[in-house]
Design an enzyme around this catalytic site. Sequence first.
Site, short mmCIF file in Angstrom:
data_model
loop_
_atom_site.label_atom_id
_atom_site.label_comp_id
_atom_site.label_asym_id
_atom_site.label_seq_id
_atom_site.Cartn_x
_atom_site.Cartn_y
_atom_site.Cartn_z
N GLY A 12 0.83 -1.26 -0.01
CA GLY A 12 -0.02 0.07 -0.09
C GLY A 12 0.71 1.20 0.00
N LEU A 13 0.07 2.35 0.18
CA LEU A 13 0.94 3.65 0.17
C LEU A 13 2.28 3.69 1.01
CD1 LEU A 13 1.47 6.47 -1.01
CD2 LEU A 13 -0.46 7.34 0.51
N ALA A 14 1.92 3.26 2.34
CA ALA A 14 2.86 3.38 3.38
C ALA A 14 4.34 2.47 2.91
CB ALA A 14 2.21 2.73 4.65
N GLY A 46 -11.57 8.65 -0.49
CA GLY A 46 -11.55 10.03 0.34
C GLY A 46 -10.51 10.65 -0.05
N GLU A 111 -14.83 16.92 5.09
CA GLU A 111 -15.03 15.59 5.56
C GLU A 111 -15.39 15.46 7.02
OE1 GLU A 111 -12.63 12.33 4.55
OE2 GLU A 111 -12.60 12.72 2.25
N HIS A 228 -16.84 1.96 8.87
CA HIS A 228 -17.26 3.15 8.02
C HIS A 228 -18.76 3.41 7.87
CE1 HIS A 228 -17.68 6.00 4.60
NE2 HIS A 228 -16.29 6.06 4.72
N ARG A 274 -16.83 9.69 12.63
CA ARG A 274 -17.43 8.40 11.86
C ARG A 274 -18.01 7.49 12.97
NH1 ARG A 274 -12.59 6.76 7.81
NH2 ARG A 274 -13.17 8.34 6.09
N HIS A 334 -13.98 -1.20 8.42
CA HIS A 334 -13.22 -0.38 7.75
C HIS A 334 -11.80 0.04 7.95
CE1 HIS A 334 -12.73 2.80 4.56
NE2 HIS A 334 -12.30 3.66 5.42
N GLU A 358 -1.38 1.77 8.72
CA GLU A 358 -2.38 1.42 9.51
C GLU A 358 -1.92 0.61 10.54
OE1 GLU A 358 -6.91 -0.56 8.87
OE2 GLU A 358 -5.84 -0.12 7.21
N ARG A 369 -10.32 7.17 14.19
CA ARG A 369 -9.36 8.00 13.21
C ARG A 369 -10.31 9.03 12.53
NH1 ARG A 369 -8.73 7.56 7.38
NH2 ARG A 369 -10.40 5.65 7.51
N SER A 374 -5.32 8.88 7.51
CA SER A 374 -4.44 7.65 7.42
C SER A 374 -3.52 7.83 6.35
CB SER A 374 -5.33 6.68 7.06
OG SER A 374 -6.44 6.81 6.19
#
Length: 531
Positions: A12-14, A46, A111, A228, A274, A334, A358, A369, A374
């Site tokens: 993932g992005l991390a 998001g 948001e 979520h 949330r 989520h 995460e 969160r 994130s």
Amino acid sequence: MIQFDYIVVGGGLAGLYTSYKLSHLGRVALVARASLEDSNSFYAQGGVAAVTEEQDTPTDHLKDTLVAGRGLCIENSVKILTEEAPRRIEELISLGMNFDTQDGHLALGLEGGHHHKRILHAGGDATGRMLSSFMISKVKQNPSISILDHHQAIKLSVSNASCRGLWVYNEFFHRIEYLGAKAIILATGGAAALYHPTTNPPTALGDGLAMALLIGAELRDMEFIQFHPTALYAPQHGSFLISEAVRGEGAYLLNARKERFMLDRHPLAELAPRDTVAYEIFHEMQQGGEKHVTLSLKHLDAAYIRNRFPTISRRCAEIGFDFTQEIPVAPAAHYTVGGIITDLYGKTNIQNLFAVGEIASTGVMGANRLASNSLIECLVFGKRIADYIAQGTLSLPPSLEDPPMLDVTLYSKDEEHDWERVEGVRIMDMLGEVLMQEVGIIRSQTSLQRALDKIDLLFTQIDASERRDSLQAYIHRSRLFLARRIVMSAQVREESRGGHFRSDYPDTLPPEEAYHTIMSKDLIKKIYISR
């Protein structure tokens, strides 16, 4: 054994961003369970929260994060996130990342829980895909990074009190391999896919969390699973996330009587944090005996909505819904709010083992969160890990020449899966139903004990299998072990706070009694916060 300088586990992005940063320091192995396009980051609709306009400040971003975290954020961690976030955005833009703009300026969204428009987007509702694809291109072009996709991390190894490598299952060649390195960075995401329904891809099963726990890493606040509020309710098609940004653009939540029930539940109505929105939706569903509520957009400009949310509009149309009118939604698991405890440079309590994204508990998220924090957390703390390692302060014990064998039997691919079904139902599907029913949005001591009993039964079913010594049995035991510890953490927290609501303990403890739950392999304890 294949030796690298650094191993990053997670696509993932991390993992992508941290690999890119570490590639300037040595040879990096990027290990991904599936393809690099199959991650939570890639599917994130998001955006990225960061202060980019004069009317907003990092202090305001910090305040919103602390409020959402319900008293369990570590303020210094949040301060680092909100102050360094703008620099990470500037860096991405300088590298060529294109965020959405309006009239020559960054287009910013609002948001839940935010009091300023500070959410950057790319491709409308495709921010995760655009940002991940951008970093995937950077990683693939980098000769210092070896991409080991379709390699499943199985177990971490420790030598002389230091994490020095891990065993992986190579799906291409159907074999187990050992990778060694100076440092291991876990970026495998959370465990929300243990639940059903979930907005997560099937890679987010907590494998990294379980691996770290089993070698002595400490985890914090694992009872906080964020649900979520608005996943599309279409049981025959699986859960599909309806971004919080949709409510940021003005969509209403309606109950069975077509009433906007959030108006009298929170001052921010549909844009409440949330945990609040998810709880109130669940409450409405329980009261009316319904399986969903309604998200209404028919009062909004249809053309604008289709342009702003092209991915969601297209998916709804495929299923048979007109996204610009009204669609059924319900909460789904989520995000894993807790995780492996790290310091401000991603270090865990295990020497040379780091965590980011995460999977990590940096202190930013608290008990709930804040939306769109994130993705920016991945960037801020991925950079800090690389900065720490660049200082040359890693303590390196002698290389592990002959790693011990992994105590599992690798059967043929077909045989590996022989045992997975019990009375026609997959064991992981059974676990998902147990967690959602008993450890979901509302929990109690009674439901949590039922969950433990049912999980123990699943352990028994695996142990009675003919393939109980198989690789898949080993992996599933690890997932059940983690699920059991999540339930036990929920038992220890005898209050309601953030993403954890106990019907038998509905009140939130006062600030002077607030505590974290700290989990090790054999113990879960409370650590009270000094104020």
